[in-house]
Design an enzyme around this catalytic site. Structure first.
Site, PDB file in Angstrom:
ATOM      1  N   GLY A  41      25.978 -35.891  -7.052  1.00 34.05           N
ATOM      2  CA  GLY A  41      26.288 -37.307  -7.192  1.00 34.05           C
ATOM      3  C   GLY A  41      25.287 -38.152  -6.430  1.00 34.05           C
ATOM      4  O   GLY A  41      24.742 -37.700  -5.409  1.00 34.05           O
ATOM      5  N   GLN A  44      21.872 -45.387  -2.229  1.00 31.95           N
ATOM      6  CA  GLN A  44      21.093 -44.334  -1.557  1.00 31.95           C
ATOM      7  C   GLN A  44      19.605 -44.410  -1.883  1.00 31.95           C
ATOM      8  O   GLN A  44      18.790 -43.814  -1.185  1.00 31.95           O
ATOM      9  CB  GLN A  44      21.623 -42.944  -1.950  1.00 31.95           C
ATOM     10  CG  GLN A  44      23.020 -42.681  -1.445  1.00 31.95           C
ATOM     11  CD  GLN A  44      23.521 -41.348  -1.946  1.00 31.95           C
ATOM     12  OE1 GLN A  44      24.096 -41.258  -3.022  1.00 31.95           O
ATOM     13  NE2 GLN A  44      23.287 -40.288  -1.178  1.00 31.95           N
ATOM     14  N   CYS A  87      26.064 -34.742   1.542  1.00 29.50           N
ATOM     15  CA  CYS A  87      25.522 -35.998   1.018  1.00 29.50           C
ATOM     16  C   CYS A  87      24.007 -35.909   1.063  1.00 29.50           C
ATOM     17  O   CYS A  87      23.446 -35.460   2.065  1.00 29.50           O
ATOM     18  CB  CYS A  87      26.007 -37.162   1.888  1.00 29.50           C
ATOM     19  SG  CYS A  87      25.407 -38.764   1.340  1.00 29.50           S
ATOM     20  N   LEU A  88      23.364 -36.340  -0.009  1.00 27.65           N
ATOM     21  CA  LEU A  88      21.893 -36.331  -0.022  1.00 27.65           C
ATOM     22  C   LEU A  88      21.315 -37.238   1.072  1.00 27.65           C
ATOM     23  O   LEU A  88      20.186 -37.043   1.483  1.00 27.65           O
ATOM     24  CB  LEU A  88      21.375 -36.759  -1.398  1.00 27.65           C
ATOM     25  CG  LEU A  88      21.630 -35.722  -2.504  1.00 27.65           C
ATOM     26  CD1 LEU A  88      21.318 -36.304  -3.873  1.00 27.65           C
ATOM     27  CD2 LEU A  88      20.798 -34.473  -2.250  1.00 27.65           C
ATOM     28  N   HIS A 135      33.542 -40.530  -3.043  1.00 30.25           N
ATOM     29  CA  HIS A 135      32.410 -40.452  -2.111  1.00 30.25           C
ATOM     30  C   HIS A 135      31.304 -41.436  -2.528  1.00 30.25           C
ATOM     31  O   HIS A 135      30.755 -42.156  -1.678  1.00 30.25           O
ATOM     32  CB  HIS A 135      31.899 -39.005  -2.087  1.00 30.25           C
ATOM     33  CG  HIS A 135      30.658 -38.770  -1.303  1.00 30.25           C
ATOM     34  ND1 HIS A 135      30.610 -37.951  -0.195  1.00 30.25           N
ATOM     35  CD2 HIS A 135      29.383 -39.217  -1.465  1.00 30.25           C
ATOM     36  CE1 HIS A 135      29.379 -37.924   0.285  1.00 30.25           C
ATOM     37  NE2 HIS A 135      28.608 -38.683  -0.478  1.00 30.25           N
ATOM     38  N   GLU A 136      30.998 -41.455  -3.824  1.00 38.02           N
ATOM     39  CA  GLU A 136      29.919 -42.334  -4.304  1.00 38.02           C
ATOM     40  C   GLU A 136      30.341 -43.803  -4.273  1.00 38.02           C
ATOM     41  O   GLU A 136      29.529 -44.679  -3.945  1.00 38.02           O
ATOM     42  CB  GLU A 136      29.485 -41.932  -5.722  1.00 38.02           C
ATOM     43  CG  GLU A 136      29.016 -40.481  -5.876  1.00 38.02           C
ATOM     44  CD  GLU A 136      27.952 -40.063  -4.885  1.00 38.02           C
ATOM     45  OE1 GLU A 136      27.229 -40.933  -4.367  1.00 38.02           O
ATOM     46  OE2 GLU A 136      27.856 -38.845  -4.599  1.00 38.02           O
ATOM     47  N   HIS A 165      29.681 -45.214  -0.958  1.00 41.01           N
ATOM     48  CA  HIS A 165      28.291 -45.657  -0.759  1.00 41.01           C
ATOM     49  C   HIS A 165      28.111 -47.113  -1.198  1.00 41.01           C
ATOM     50  O   HIS A 165      27.417 -47.887  -0.534  1.00 41.01           O
ATOM     51  CB  HIS A 165      27.321 -44.787  -1.565  1.00 41.01           C
ATOM     52  CG  HIS A 165      26.980 -43.477  -0.929  1.00 41.01           C
ATOM     53  ND1 HIS A 165      26.324 -43.379   0.288  1.00 41.01           N
ATOM     54  CD2 HIS A 165      27.158 -42.210  -1.346  1.00 41.01           C
ATOM     55  CE1 HIS A 165      26.137 -42.103   0.582  1.00 41.01           C
ATOM     56  NE2 HIS A 165      26.638 -41.360  -0.387  1.00 41.01           N
TER      57      HIS A 165
HETATM   58  C1  QAP Z   1      28.511 -36.052  -2.839  1.00 38.66           C
HETATM   59  O1  QAP Z   1      26.556 -34.824  -2.543  1.00 38.66           O
HETATM   60  C2  QAP Z   1      29.617 -35.054  -2.711  1.00 38.66           C
HETATM   61  O2  QAP Z   1      23.055 -31.558   2.691  1.00 38.66           O
HETATM   62  C3  QAP Z   1      27.282 -35.547  -3.525  1.00 38.66           C
HETATM   63  O3  QAP Z   1      20.702 -30.383   2.203  1.00 38.66           O
HETATM   64  C4  QAP Z   1      29.422 -33.804  -2.141  1.00 38.66           C
HETATM   65  O4  QAP Z   1      25.105 -34.062  -4.042  1.00 38.66           O
HETATM   66  C5  QAP Z   1      30.845 -35.386  -3.126  1.00 38.66           C
HETATM   67  C6  QAP Z   1      22.926 -32.043  -0.914  1.00 38.66           C
HETATM   68  C7  QAP Z   1      30.459 -32.914  -2.033  1.00 38.66           C
HETATM   69  C8  QAP Z   1      31.882 -34.499  -3.026  1.00 38.66           C
HETATM   70  C9  QAP Z   1      31.694 -33.266  -2.501  1.00 38.66           C
HETATM   71  C10 QAP Z   1      23.362 -32.078   0.389  1.00 38.66           C
HETATM   72  C11 QAP Z   1      21.712 -31.425  -1.175  1.00 38.66           C
HETATM   73  C12 QAP Z   1      23.678 -32.646  -1.992  1.00 38.66           C
HETATM   74  C13 QAP Z   1      22.622 -31.523   1.408  1.00 38.66           C
HETATM   75  C14 QAP Z   1      25.473 -34.087  -2.891  1.00 38.66           C
HETATM   76  C15 QAP Z   1      21.398 -30.918   1.143  1.00 38.66           C
HETATM   77  C16 QAP Z   1      20.957 -30.856  -0.156  1.00 38.66           C
HETATM   78  C17 QAP Z   1      24.782 -33.412  -1.802  1.00 38.66           C
HETATM   79 CO    CO Z   2      26.571 -39.315  -0.483  1.00 41.08          CO
END
Ligand code: QAP
Ligand code: CO
Length: 168
Positions: free
Chosen positions: A46, A51, A92-93, A134-135, A138
């Site tokens: 997401g 971001q 989270c990215l 979550h998004e 943001h």
């Molecule tokens: C948000 O997060 C989310 O730490 C999206 O080193 C995540 O795409 C919502 C990512 C989980 C609900 C549950 C994170 C990639 C990606 C990192 C992501 C990383 C590389 C996170």
């Molecule tokens: Co995020």
């Protein structure tokens, strides 16, 4: 199409509250394409426009295993459907390398516009519902680390600030 730069915590720009999109036009569709390219490249499930330092209410998500189900939410509105709570180890990215358990409502209804500006609604649960919330956070200037203890949040901030200094 382009991979955009992702802002990282504790960048203050991540605290900006996004404005609604007034017109879903080719400019918005080009941004959405770049957001998907950025998310798939990362890779992530997401990404909110906030971001990539664009403070408009646009979210892209793909929680499918085979990366085949791109979802777009413009000007999303969320309603909680029942009291049930879901725990998930969120990442989270914008907070790379850190994951913490967050509790959120499990069942929601989301109303939004699609990439053609058409209104739609869905009633997701579980991971997709968590990801949309979550998004949406943001877009309100909120991050998942706001839900964990100050001690944990400060540790994450210090580690990321050190990394950013090394990268500078
Ligand atoms: C948000 O997060 C989310 O730490 C999206 O080193 C995540 O795409 C919502 C990512 C989980 C609900 C549950 C994170 C990639 C990606 C990192 C992501 C990383 C590389 C996170
Ligand atoms: Co995020």
């Amino acid at each position: 199409m382009a991979v955009l730069e992702i802002l990282e915590f504790p960048d203050p720009r991540l605290r900006t509250v996004a404005k609604p999109v007034e017109k879903v036009d080719d400019r918005v569709r080009a941004l959405i394409d770049d957001m998907f390219e950025t998310m798939y490249d990362a890779p992530g499930i997401g990404l909110a426009a906030s971001q990539v330092d664009i403070h408009e209410q646009i979210i892209v998500i793909d929680v499918s295993e085979d990366r085949s189900t791109p979802l777009v939410f413009i000007n999303p509105e969320i309603e909680v459907l029942d009291q049930e709570i879901f725990q998930y180890d969120e990442g989270c990215l914008s907070v790379p390398g850190f994951y913490e358990t967050v509790e959120r409502p499990k069942h929601i209804r989301v109303k939004a516009l699609d990439r053609n500006g058409q209104p739609f609604a869905m009633e997701p649960e579980g991971l997709l519902a968590v990801c949309i919330q979550h998004e949406q956070d943001h877009l309100l200037g909120k991050l998942f680390v706001d839900y964990i203890s100050t001690l944990k949040r400060n540790r994450i901030r210090n580690k990321l600030e050190k990394q950013h200094r090394r990268q500078a």
